[in-house]
Design an enzyme around this catalytic site. Structure first.
Site, PDB file in Angstrom:
ATOM      1  N   CYS A 187       0.853  -1.178   0.000  1.00 46.00           N
ATOM      2  CA  CYS A 187       0.000   0.000   0.000  1.00 46.00           C
ATOM      3  C   CYS A 187       0.896   1.238   0.000  1.00 46.00           C
ATOM      4  O   CYS A 187       1.922   1.283   0.662  1.00 46.00           O
ATOM      5  CB  CYS A 187      -0.948   0.085   1.186  1.00 46.00           C
ATOM      6  N   ARG A 232       3.874  -0.439  -4.915  1.00 49.57           N
ATOM      7  CA  ARG A 232       3.526  -0.970  -3.597  1.00 49.57           C
ATOM      8  C   ARG A 232       2.187  -1.695  -3.594  1.00 49.57           C
ATOM      9  O   ARG A 232       1.844  -2.365  -2.620  1.00 49.57           O
ATOM     10  CB  ARG A 232       3.476   0.161  -2.572  1.00 49.57           C
ATOM     11  N   TRP A 248      -2.855  -2.640  -1.692  1.00 47.85           N
ATOM     12  CA  TRP A 248      -2.587  -4.071  -1.862  1.00 47.85           C
ATOM     13  C   TRP A 248      -3.399  -4.746  -0.758  1.00 47.85           C
ATOM     14  O   TRP A 248      -3.115  -4.578   0.425  1.00 47.85           O
ATOM     15  CB  TRP A 248      -1.096  -4.370  -1.712  1.00 47.85           C
ATOM     16  N   ASN A 292      -1.399   1.995   5.782  1.00 45.29           N
ATOM     17  CA  ASN A 292      -0.582   0.917   5.239  1.00 45.29           C
ATOM     18  C   ASN A 292      -0.152   0.059   6.416  1.00 45.29           C
ATOM     19  O   ASN A 292       0.351   0.583   7.406  1.00 45.29           O
ATOM     20  CB  ASN A 292       0.651   1.517   4.533  1.00 45.29           C
ATOM     21  N   GLY A 293      -0.376  -1.251   6.320  1.00 44.42           N
ATOM     22  CA  GLY A 293       0.012  -2.146   7.414  1.00 44.42           C
ATOM     23  C   GLY A 293      -1.089  -3.165   7.666  1.00 44.42           C
ATOM     24  O   GLY A 293      -2.010  -3.307   6.856  1.00 44.42           O
ATOM     25  N   GLU A 297      14.920 -19.907  -8.187  1.00 44.54           N
ATOM     26  CA  GLU A 297      14.662 -18.578  -8.754  1.00 44.54           C
ATOM     27  C   GLU A 297      13.947 -18.695 -10.113  1.00 44.54           C
ATOM     28  O   GLU A 297      13.028 -17.923 -10.398  1.00 44.54           O
ATOM     29  CB  GLU A 297      15.991 -17.809  -8.880  1.00 44.54           C
ATOM     30  N   LYS A 352      10.317 -17.025 -10.822  1.00 50.86           N
ATOM     31  CA  LYS A 352      10.069 -16.075 -11.911  1.00 50.86           C
ATOM     32  C   LYS A 352       8.875 -16.537 -12.742  1.00 50.86           C
ATOM     33  O   LYS A 352       7.994 -15.764 -13.070  1.00 50.86           O
ATOM     34  CB  LYS A 352      11.282 -15.929 -12.846  1.00 50.86           C
ATOM     35  N   GLU A 396       5.483 -16.285 -10.768  1.00 49.05           N
ATOM     36  CA  GLU A 396       4.958 -14.967 -10.430  1.00 49.05           C
ATOM     37  C   GLU A 396       4.452 -14.178 -11.637  1.00 49.05           C
ATOM     38  O   GLU A 396       3.514 -13.409 -11.498  1.00 49.05           O
ATOM     39  CB  GLU A 396       5.922 -14.156  -9.554  1.00 49.05           C
ATOM     40  N   HIS A 406      13.224 -38.160  -4.230  1.00 50.99           N
ATOM     41  CA  HIS A 406      12.571 -38.293  -2.918  1.00 50.99           C
ATOM     42  C   HIS A 406      11.132 -37.789  -2.949  1.00 50.99           C
ATOM     43  O   HIS A 406      10.592 -37.414  -1.917  1.00 50.99           O
ATOM     44  CB  HIS A 406      13.388 -37.561  -1.859  1.00 50.99           C
ATOM     45  N   LYS A 466       5.544  -4.802  -5.486  1.00 52.96           N
ATOM     46  CA  LYS A 466       7.014  -4.784  -5.594  1.00 52.96           C
ATOM     47  C   LYS A 466       7.671  -4.832  -4.226  1.00 52.96           C
ATOM     48  O   LYS A 466       8.710  -5.446  -4.049  1.00 52.96           O
ATOM     49  CB  LYS A 466       7.430  -3.511  -6.342  1.00 52.96           C
TER      50      LYS A 466
HETATM   51  O1  M6R Z   1      12.783  -5.724  -1.804  1.00 51.74           O
HETATM   52  P1  M6R Z   1      13.194  -7.112  -1.405  1.00 51.74           P
HETATM   53  O2  M6R Z   1      14.398  -7.584  -2.114  1.00 51.74           O
HETATM   54  O3  M6R Z   1      13.348  -7.249   0.088  1.00 51.74           O
HETATM   55  O4  M6R Z   1      11.983  -8.028  -1.836  1.00 51.74           O
HETATM   56  C1  M6R Z   1      11.957  -9.390  -1.508  1.00 51.74           C
HETATM   57  C2  M6R Z   1      10.899 -10.125  -2.305  1.00 51.74           C
HETATM   58  O5  M6R Z   1       9.639  -9.597  -2.031  1.00 51.74           O
HETATM   59  C3  M6R Z   1      11.160 -10.040  -3.804  1.00 51.74           C
HETATM   60  O6  M6R Z   1      12.425 -10.493  -4.134  1.00 51.74           O
HETATM   61  C4  M6R Z   1      10.108 -10.865  -4.574  1.00 51.74           C
HETATM   62  O7  M6R Z   1      10.268 -12.220  -4.290  1.00 51.74           O
HETATM   63  C5  M6R Z   1      10.229 -10.587  -6.068  1.00 51.74           C
HETATM   64  N1  M6R Z   1       8.979 -10.126  -6.587  1.00 51.74           N
HETATM   65  C6  M6R Z   1      10.623 -11.780  -6.858  1.00 51.74           C
HETATM   66  O8  M6R Z   1      10.735 -11.483  -8.217  1.00 51.74           O
END
Ligand code: M6R
Length: 606
Positions: free
Chosen positions: A2, A27, A72, A98-99, A479, A483, A486, A502, A601
């Site tokens: 947010c 945000r 958000w 926000n929170g 990773e 990617k 997401e 396993h 983000k």
């Molecule tokens: O700003 P940060 O690096 O602390 O963010 C951590 C994660 O929220 C961030 O890396 C998230 O997993 C990404 N969207 C992945 O692409």
């Protein structure tokens, strides 16, 4: 998550708020809203992104005080009803938040018996009505109302309130969620981060947890700490770097950011290690690093993945024991923290709630804290002893790309630095030497984007994916899977190759493809065995290989051949095609690449 923006002063507030929200959209982008006090309170809201809100704002009356919010969702679906600003039951207060409020049910039942009703599903409205209740009981004195109410609140909040009875003051409080106040000769601004205010001022103050600030057109009027003592802030001046100046002709920010990587890597490598600190001199930092006996690396999401690779690299080359942990687990599991150990928090944004909390825990227990950060002037910067910066520029795409590879380069440089400092110079010389060529190899990898696009096209109909890697490339598999899921919403799992037997091997069939990362030599033969096990069960395999591998192409369904690099650098190089693979699949599936559903983000709530 947010984003909040507010202003009181002499300027027309609508433009300040909408432009500020646009900058904070990373945000959250479920819905947005804005309130202007023009003698009466006028509020507009819309579901979806800021462009929707912008259309509605045109018809609003002008005003010189207002608050705005991009959401958000935590409590309640994304909708106009649940979007902020919320108006209190009495109509006396309007608020953005926000929170997350954790004792919403308790607060709600306390005010319900006083006749209060909520119209939304949000924790924010409950909090607002609780404040409102105390406001009415305290003769409509906001300071007393907040001191009285916030003591009962469990959770995190950054809130900005406008009172109906006051059209030239903003009431600002925070606990656990970031807020910055800025001012110029026209008035006072408040926002979730300074980028929203960058066009207006370079003069800022940063409220601490528990602070309550009443800001007027001439800056901060009154400020109090959580214990009720009057507070005087120390002004900080920051000139803010330009943030996200367009897509440079690329279709998406993510693609632009993927293609920026060779240049960033080259600059990082030639710049070397440069610690920044308000506490220690460079010599003092060296002294600390010479003595540390163990390192803990903390992070979330992609930053945790780079921390996992960091563990492999630092242990192998600098021979210091490293433990990498999810910040969200570390903060709650009562970890053993040795005074003097080095705790490295990795965060692109420097605002991730769990990383901030885990870092705080470690710092309070006597650890030396270091941040690996991209965004400057973040909360994590202010709460770590020293920092290393990625210098990757603004990363706008929600999916982290250039920040990830920059984190890996910084960790590699740090490893070489630690090795030399601690007498392991020979061990790290290969690493330091080969880093110089990495940028060129990344450029070569980007030239393969056409091949990657056609593989992505072929597999874009798959609903599931397994990513396998070993050693340095086990985190690469995690990773790659992250990617893909997401931005394309395909279910994907990352596994260390050996673990496949396993359990996950049960999933394998013709419709469940595997992307095997075989770009490091040390694990090649073992990865080949894993590939054969999958092929024996009818699974499709795409392999990312290195150019010195002459055998594996014939074993798999599709392959991509990358330049051969030392194993330690293979995760950085391999990140490029993994990112492009996810990108092209997401484009093929017509997904919103830069703003994937449900994500934000910067994850500023736990
Ligand atoms: O700003 P940060 O690096 O602390 O963010 C951590 C994660 O929220 C961030 O890396 C998230 O997993 C990404 N969207 C992945 O692409």
């Amino acid at each position: 998550m947010c984003g909040i923006v507010g202003y009181t002063g002499t300027r027309n507030v609508k433009d300040i708020l909408v432009e500020g929200l646009q900058k904070l959209e990373y945000r959250g982008y479920d819905s947005a809203g804005l309130a202007v006090h023009n003698g009466y309170l006028e509020i507009v809201k819309s579901k979806g992104n800021i462009d929707e809100l912008r259309k509605k704002v045109i018809d609003m009356h002008d005003g010189t005080i207002g608050i705005a919010h991009t959401r958000w969702a935590t409590h309640g679906e994304p909708s106009e009803r649940n979007s902020h600003p919320h108006v209190s039951f009495s109509g006396d207060l309007v608020m953005v938040h926000n929170g997350i409020i954790e004792n919403t049910d308790e607060l709600k039942s306390r005010i319900k018996i006083k006749g209060y009703k909520c119209v939304s599903d949000t924790d924010t409205e409950v909090l607002l009505n609780y404040i409102d209740y105390k406001y009415q009981n305290n003769g409509k004195r906001i300071l007393e109302a907040l001191q009285d109410s916030l003591a009962d609140v469990v959770g995190s909040y950054a809130i900005v309130i406008i009172e109906k009875a006051h059209h030239n003051r903003l009431v600002i409080c925070r606990q656990g969620s970031p807020l910055v106040i800025g001012y110029d000769e026209t008035g006072t601004y408040v926002a979730s981060d300074i980028y929203a205010l960058a066009d207006h001022t370079d003069r800022f103050v940063f409220p601490d947890d528990g602070d309550i600030v009443i800001a007027g057109n001439n800056g901060i009027g009154e400020a109090f700490t959580s214990t009720g003592e009057a507070k005087v802030f120390c002004e900080k001046r920051y000139v803010i770097e330009d943030r996200g100046a367009g897509k440079d002709g690329f279709d998406h920010y993510m693609l632009k950011e993927i293609f920026e990587q060779p240049k960033i890597v080259s600059e990082l490598v030639s710049g070397g290690i440069n610690f920044e600190s308000n506490i220690y001199s460079a010599k003092e930092i060296d002294k600390i690093l010479e003595k540390i006996e163990r390192i803990t690396i903390l992070g979330c999401g992609t930053s945790w993945h780079s921390g996992l690779i960091g563990r492999y690299i630092i242990e192998k080359y600098a021979r210091i024991p490293v433990n990498t942990e999810y910040a969200s687990e570390y903060r709650y599991r009562d970890p053993v923290i040795t005074p003097g150990e080095l705790v490295i928090s990795i965060s692109q944004s420097g605002e991730t709630a769990d990383t901030l909390a885990a870092n705080k825990l470690a710092r309070e227990a006597g650890a030396v804290t270091m941040g690996i950060l991209n965004v400057r002037n973040s909360t994590l910067e202010r709460n770590t002893d020293f920092q290393l910066y990625l210098k990757a520029g603004a990363e706008i795409g929600v999916a982290s790309t250039k920040a990830y590879t920059s984190q890996l380069v910084i960790i590699s440089l740090l490893t070489a630095y630690l090795g030399r400092l601690r007498g392991n110079g020979d061990n790290v010389s290969e690493l330091a030497f080969s880093l110089q060529f990495l940028s060129g190899f990344m450029t070569e990898a980007l030239k393969l984007s056409g091949v990657i696009k056609s593989i992505a096209h072929k597999y874009s109909v798959s609903d599931n994916f397994l990513f396998l890697g070993r050693g340095f490339n086990y985190p690469s598999a995690l990773e790659g899977a992250l990617k893909l899921k997401e931005i394309s919403y395909i279910h994907a799992e990352g596994y260390p190759g050996a673990e496949m037997k396993h359990g996950p091997i049960a999933l394998i069939d013709y419709h469940f493809p595997t992307l095997a990362i075989v770009t490091d030599r040390e694990n090649r033969s073992k990865m080949i065995s894993n590939i054969q096990e999958i092929k024996a069960r009818g699974g499709k395999v795409i392999a990312f290989l290195s150019s010195d591998d002459k055998k594996t192409t014939s074993l798999v369904d599709d392959s991509l051949v990358l330049p051969s690099v030392p194993d330690v650098l293979s995760p950085i190089l391999t990140a490029v095609p993994l990112q492009l693979f996810a990108y092209y699949i997401a484009v093929e599936r017509e997904c919103n690449v830069d703003q994937p559903r449900n994500l934000a983000k910067s994850v500023t709530v736990e």
